[in-house]
Motif scaffolding. Structure first.
Motif: not given
Length: 192
Positions: A44-67
């Motif tokens: 659960a922690s790893g999945l949150g980090m792997d998805l959070g960086a690009p989708f929540d923080r926009g690091r290496g991804g599109p951002g636009g989400w809140i986890f």
């Protein structure tokens, strides 16, 4: 002779639980479970980090989400605690982020299975998520090393696929940035 009516669980019942117990109220019934074991927590922690960086923080991804990890969701009388949830930024206004719980239906939830919770997740919680209109659902099995993804269509879950031992798993709605599932499973110590 009729049996007495079963008392509906209240939020006070949740507040009275010991600190090491997670509780939920589903259809008026209190469901409890101990804190999760290592494989569950690490995935659960790893999945949150792997998805959070690009989708929540926009690091290496599109951002636009809140986890959020283990958010307390108050949805039409039910109190649910998914392992992970995410909202599109435009759907979760600032004022909805400051309390102790969330009443806005998430755009995605993930339930990470434990031996003691997998049946409840699949048979009780998954239908509730559908009835509340959660558009995307992942069921994650850390011991087996598997992610099942579903999308809500006309009130019913549509299976999108199952991903297992992949270095670049593109899983909707986060398919813009593939996940390294092999590394995720290795974090449990059960593989590698």
């Amino acid at each position: 002779m009729t049996s007495p009516a079963k008392r509906r669980a209240t939020y006070e019942d949740l507040r009275a639980l010991p600190e090491n117990v997670t509780g939920e109220i589903i259809a008026g019934e209190l469901h409890t479970q101990p804190r999760p074991a290592g494989p569950h927590t690490l995935v659960a922690s790893g999945l949150g980090m792997d998805l959070g960086a690009p989708f929540d923080r926009g690091r290496g991804g599109p951002g636009g989400w809140i986890f959020a990890a283990e958010p307390e969701l108050h949805l039409d009388g039910d109190v649910l605690v998914p392992d992970l949830a995410a909202w599109r930024v435009e759907r979760l206004p600032s004022e909805a982020r400051v309390g102790t719980s969330f009443s806005v239906v998430p755009d995605w939830v993930a339930e990470v299975a434990s031996p003691s919770t997998t049946q409840r997740d699949r048979l009780i919680k998954v239908p509730v998520y559908a009835s509340r209109g959660v558009p995307h659902l992942w069921l994650v099995e850390p011991v087996e090393g598997r992610v099942e993804a579903y999308e809500l269509n006309a009130g019913r879950w549509v299976w999108l696929g199952t991903w297992a031992d992949e270095r670049a798993a593109a899983i909707p709605p986060f398919d813009a940035v593939p996940l390294d599932l092999i590394r995720l499973w290795e974090s449990t110590g059960l593989r590698g």
